[in-house]
Design a protein around this motif. Structure first.
Motif, short mmCIF file in Angstrom:
data_model
loop_
_atom_site.label_atom_id
_atom_site.label_comp_id
_atom_site.label_asym_id
_atom_site.label_seq_id
_atom_site.Cartn_x
_atom_site.Cartn_y
_atom_site.Cartn_z
N PRO A 76 -15.44 -11.01 3.75
CA PRO A 76 -15.90 -11.70 2.55
C PRO A 76 -16.69 -11.04 1.85
N TRP A 77 -17.68 -10.15 2.17
CA TRP A 77 -18.44 -9.23 1.39
C TRP A 77 -17.77 -8.54 0.14
N PRO A 78 -16.77 -7.69 0.24
CA PRO A 78 -16.23 -7.26 -0.99
C PRO A 78 -15.53 -8.02 -1.93
N GLN A 79 -15.02 -9.15 -1.28
CA GLN A 79 -14.53 -10.38 -2.25
C GLN A 79 -15.69 -10.74 -2.92
N PHE A 80 -16.75 -11.07 -2.46
CA PHE A 80 -17.76 -11.71 -3.17
C PHE A 80 -18.20 -10.91 -4.32
N MET A 81 -18.48 -9.56 -3.98
CA MET A 81 -19.25 -8.72 -4.91
C MET A 81 -18.17 -8.43 -6.10
N THR A 82 -16.73 -8.46 -5.81
CA THR A 82 -15.95 -8.26 -6.77
C THR A 82 -15.92 -9.50 -7.54
N ARG A 83 -15.58 -10.85 -7.21
CA ARG A 83 -15.79 -12.00 -8.05
C ARG A 83 -17.09 -12.35 -8.49
N TYR A 84 -18.09 -11.95 -8.00
CA TYR A 84 -19.38 -12.28 -8.51
C TYR A 84 -19.41 -11.14 -9.94
N ARG A 86 -17.21 -9.51 -11.78
CA ARG A 86 -16.51 -9.87 -12.81
C ARG A 86 -16.80 -11.11 -13.45
N GLY A 87 -17.38 -12.31 -12.55
CA GLY A 87 -17.58 -13.50 -13.11
C GLY A 87 -18.58 -13.32 -13.91
N VAL A 88 -19.65 -12.56 -14.13
CA VAL A 88 -20.64 -12.28 -14.78
C VAL A 88 -20.23 -11.83 -16.01
N ALA A 89 -19.24 -10.67 -15.98
CA ALA A 89 -18.85 -10.18 -17.21
C ALA A 89 -17.94 -11.37 -17.97
N ASP A 90 -17.00 -12.02 -17.24
CA ASP A 90 -16.25 -13.00 -18.16
C ASP A 90 -17.19 -14.05 -18.65
N ASP A 91 -18.25 -14.46 -18.18
CA ASP A 91 -19.08 -15.63 -18.54
C ASP A 91 -19.87 -14.95 -19.94
N VAL A 92 -20.31 -13.82 -19.74
CA VAL A 92 -21.12 -13.43 -20.81
C VAL A 92 -20.23 -12.83 -21.94
N ALA A 93 -18.94 -12.72 -21.80
CA ALA A 93 -17.87 -12.44 -22.91
C ALA A 93 -17.78 -13.59 -23.50
N ARG A 94 -18.09 -14.72 -23.18
CA ARG A 94 -17.82 -16.10 -23.77
C ARG A 94 -18.91 -16.52 -24.63
N ARG A 118 -6.46 -6.15 -11.49
CA ARG A 118 -5.84 -5.71 -10.07
C ARG A 118 -6.97 -6.19 -9.01
N THR A 119 -7.94 -5.54 -9.15
CA THR A 119 -9.11 -5.99 -8.15
C THR A 119 -9.42 -7.50 -7.98
N LEU A 120 -9.61 -8.05 -9.14
CA LEU A 120 -9.97 -9.30 -9.11
C LEU A 120 -8.82 -10.01 -8.59
N ALA A 121 -7.40 -9.86 -8.90
CA ALA A 121 -6.26 -10.49 -8.40
C ALA A 121 -6.25 -10.39 -6.79
N TRP A 122 -6.67 -9.07 -6.04
CA TRP A 122 -6.78 -8.90 -4.97
C TRP A 122 -7.63 -9.80 -4.26
N ALA A 123 -8.91 -9.90 -4.74
CA ALA A 123 -9.89 -10.58 -4.28
C ALA A 123 -9.50 -12.27 -4.17
N ARG A 124 -8.81 -12.66 -5.10
CA ARG A 124 -8.24 -14.15 -5.04
C ARG A 124 -7.46 -14.21 -4.22
N THR A 125 -6.42 -13.20 -4.14
CA THR A 125 -5.47 -13.35 -3.14
C THR A 125 -5.66 -13.33 -1.70
N ALA A 126 -6.66 -12.42 -1.44
CA ALA A 126 -7.11 -12.12 -0.02
C ALA A 126 -7.97 -13.58 0.51
N GLU A 127 -8.28 -14.41 -0.32
CA GLU A 127 -8.99 -15.50 0.08
C GLU A 127 -8.19 -16.34 0.84
#
Length: 236
Positions: A76-84, A86-94, A118-127
């Motif tokens: 779970p740890w690399p999946q969390f850091m990836t999504r966290y 990228r999530g900050v970046a996506d939120d700030v961009a809006r 592709r890394t974000l897609a990996w994290a979501r798929t790996a869930e």
């Protein structure tokens, strides 16, 4: 618990959550899980004692509480850091005015913007793989008991002016049990179970599989009736 459940009735647009608080659960198999994806973290003695006391209180209510480890390992740890990140970046961009943010937040968004799609897609798929690993665990355990914070929260402004790495590392050592459930998306009940030596509340987490919200509310309500806390108010 009744307040939280009533709010869920409204937000979900369906009834039954509030009623679950007043309905005692059957005897449950509860796994007390001390390890996180990065191992068993250091914990303040009063927080560790509060979790152990909660386990004993749940046993007194008729539930079976046994220590166990999750079958997830460090996944779970690399999946969390990836999504966290990228999530900050996506939120700030809006945001209409990202320049109003603290410099640290802008730098964090910049780091997240370097996470490729592709890394974000990996994290979501790996869930899905994590959920598959938990199927067998939840066949043997109904719910999970874990600590919440592992020590008293930091004072306001404690990390003002600190960099990204310093802040993430320091805050992460306080809340190592949360990221797994942020990734998994399972329902979690945060239950107050005591107070530390300066009067700050101590809580635990009760975690269940998908669709277990009513069961979590039922157990939380039972615990709250046996160990009430709502009459505790800080002095004015």
């Amino acid at each position: 618990m009744a307040d939280a459940a009533a709010m869920i009735d409204v937000l979900a647009g369906e009834e039954g959550y509030r009623a679950a608080v007043d309905t005692p659960p059957p005897p449950l198999r509860i796994a007390l899980v001390w390890r996180t994806p990065l191992g068993r973290p250091p914990m303040a003695a009063e927080h560790r004692r509060a979790v152990a006391d909660t386990a004993d209180r749940l046993r007194d209510l008729g539930h079976r509480v046994t220590e166990a480890d999750l079958p997830l390992g460090a996944r779970p740890w690399p999946q969390f850091m990836t999504r966290y990140l990228r999530g900050v970046a996506d939120d700030v961009a809006r945001l209409p005015h990202p320049e109003w943010l603290e410099p640290r937040t802008r730098r964090l968004a910049g780091a997240g913007a370097r996470v490729p799609d592709r890394t974000l897609a990996w994290a979501r798929t790996a869930e899905a793989g994590l959920h598959a690993l938990m199927v067998g665990f939840f066949a043997e355990h109904d719910l999970i008991l874990q600590p919440g914070w592992v020590r008293r929260p930091s004072r306001i402004g404690r990390y003002h002016g600190s960099g990204i790495a310093t802040t993430l590392a320091a805050v992460g050592t306080h809340i190592p049990y949360f990221p797994t459930w942020n990734v998994m998306g399972y329902p979690v009940a945060a239950v107050p179970v005591g107070f530390d030596q300066v009067g700050m509340p101590i809580g635990v987490q009760l975690i269940g599989p998908t669709g277990s919200e009513r069961l979590l509310l039922s157990l939380s309500g039972q615990y709250e009736r046996a160990h009430p806390w709502t009459d505790r108010r800080p002095a004015l």
